[in-house]
Write an enzyme that holds these catalytic residues in place. Sequence first.
Site, PDB file in Angstrom:
ATOM      1  N   LYS A   1      35.259   3.190  15.481  1.00 34.73           N
ATOM      2  CA  LYS A   1      36.241   2.347  15.094  1.00 34.73           C
ATOM      3  C   LYS A   1      37.126   2.760  13.878  1.00 34.73           C
ATOM      4  O   LYS A   1      37.671   1.919  13.193  1.00 34.73           O
ATOM      5  CB  LYS A   1      35.653   0.891  14.627  1.00 34.73           C
TER       6      LYS A   1
ATOM      7  N   GLY B   1      39.657   5.018  14.539  1.00 35.96           N
ATOM      8  CA  GLY B   1      40.780   5.659  15.135  1.00 35.96           C
ATOM      9  C   GLY B   1      40.740   7.032  15.975  1.00 35.96           C
ATOM     10  O   GLY B   1      41.683   7.518  16.124  1.00 35.96           O
TER      11      GLY B   1
ATOM     12  N   ARG C   1      40.223   7.418  19.313  1.00 37.89           N
ATOM     13  CA  ARG C   1      41.035   7.400  20.510  1.00 37.89           C
ATOM     14  C   ARG C   1      42.400   7.621  20.190  1.00 37.89           C
ATOM     15  O   ARG C   1      43.010   8.516  20.647  1.00 37.89           O
ATOM     16  CB  ARG C   1      40.837   6.087  21.124  1.00 37.89           C
TER      17      ARG C   1
ATOM     18  N   TYR D   1      53.015   2.146  16.321  1.00 37.73           N
ATOM     19  CA  TYR D   1      53.491   3.393  17.023  1.00 37.73           C
ATOM     20  C   TYR D   1      53.021   3.654  18.496  1.00 37.73           C
ATOM     21  O   TYR D   1      51.925   3.594  18.559  1.00 37.73           O
ATOM     22  CB  TYR D   1      53.451   4.422  16.102  1.00 37.73           C
TER      23      TYR D   1
ATOM     24  N   GLY E   1      43.133  -4.904  23.241  1.00 38.23           N
ATOM     25  CA  GLY E   1      43.196  -5.421  22.199  1.00 38.23           C
ATOM     26  C   GLY E   1      42.501  -6.382  21.936  1.00 38.23           C
ATOM     27  O   GLY E   1      42.078  -7.404  22.767  1.00 38.23           O
ATOM     28  N   ARG E   2      41.514  -6.428  20.706  1.00 40.10           N
ATOM     29  CA  ARG E   2      40.618  -7.488  20.385  1.00 40.10           C
ATOM     30  C   ARG E   2      40.881  -8.030  19.128  1.00 40.10           C
ATOM     31  O   ARG E   2      41.170  -7.711  17.974  1.00 40.10           O
ATOM     32  CB  ARG E   2      38.996  -6.729  20.297  1.00 40.10           C
ATOM     33  N   PRO E   3      40.932  -9.473  19.221  1.00 40.26           N
ATOM     34  CA  PRO E   3      41.266 -10.299  18.271  1.00 40.26           C
ATOM     35  C   PRO E   3      40.151 -10.234  17.160  1.00 40.26           C
ATOM     36  O   PRO E   3      38.800 -10.171  17.389  1.00 40.26           O
ATOM     37  CB  PRO E   3      41.321 -11.827  18.648  1.00 40.26           C
TER      38      PRO E   3
END
Length: 313
Positions: free
Chosen positions: A70, A72, A74, A261, A277-279
Amino acid sequence: MARLLVSAFLLVLQTYAAPHDLVQPGFGITLDPMDLDSGLPGNVSGDMPSSPPPGTSKRAPHSIIIGVRKGGTRALLEMLDIHPEVAAAATEVHFFDWDENYAKGFEWYRELMPYSYPHQITVEKTPGYFTSALAPERICAMNSSIKLLLILRDPAERVISDYTQVFFNRLENHKPVQAIENLLVRNGALNIRYKAIQRSLYDIHMRNWLRHFPLEQIHIVDGDALIRDPLPELQKVELFLNLPPRIVSSNFYFNQTKGFYCIRSDGRERCLHESKGRPHPVVNGTVLQQLRSYLQEHNRTFFRLVKRTFDWQ
């Protein structure tokens, strides 16, 4: 689908509410680009061709993105994959951190690498390596001079992102879930045994890596800076990997709708996939301050270990 998941997220959090004194009035959500996943990058090895391109072969990685989960990884892999001299493995291999995979042997590992040309470097990324007790020694045994990439973000924000990923995985698999405060706090005190917190103790894990690799072989990417302004961080990575400078400002464009970006290369534009995307929950302020206070000393120790500082709260 995304709206349904958000609605489910809010409903479940109401069902599994934290104790009244830990819950902030109302509930807000934020979308974190670090949580956004995507399809395969442009050069990444997906479906293997029936026969390899002439002049290519599968080689052990020249560099590994070792984590952090978690943080970054990826985003870093996809942005680095813009470079024509990079061949990126398509999936997280978990060779050095999972005993069952490591037992399959080095040839099994090498076969999972993409075909690459002699002038290219192969890059693999598995976020679990950074926090693995065994991965540093195992990677060193394979190649003691390998170059390692470590991308980090604010450790408290990483905890929340970690929770969110697990929350949605459990929700999608119809498993019980809890509000984040119920995991962060036990008996009125911060639950430092919570795995998400343990993964954010960067100094402890870094010490393990420095037992096997000199600091000069580990390049730390500022994950928060990568999202704000990708190019400077990618240029540092190019320099570290001895790659000719090929990544330029025109490879990135800011998507106003998404708020981060996206990538432009080979005549194509692609963003980290919004459907992934996860809230994020808004964590109770008192609990969040407990978490940040606990992490502060670990952060200071980490700064001393790596001889640099980061703009973490």
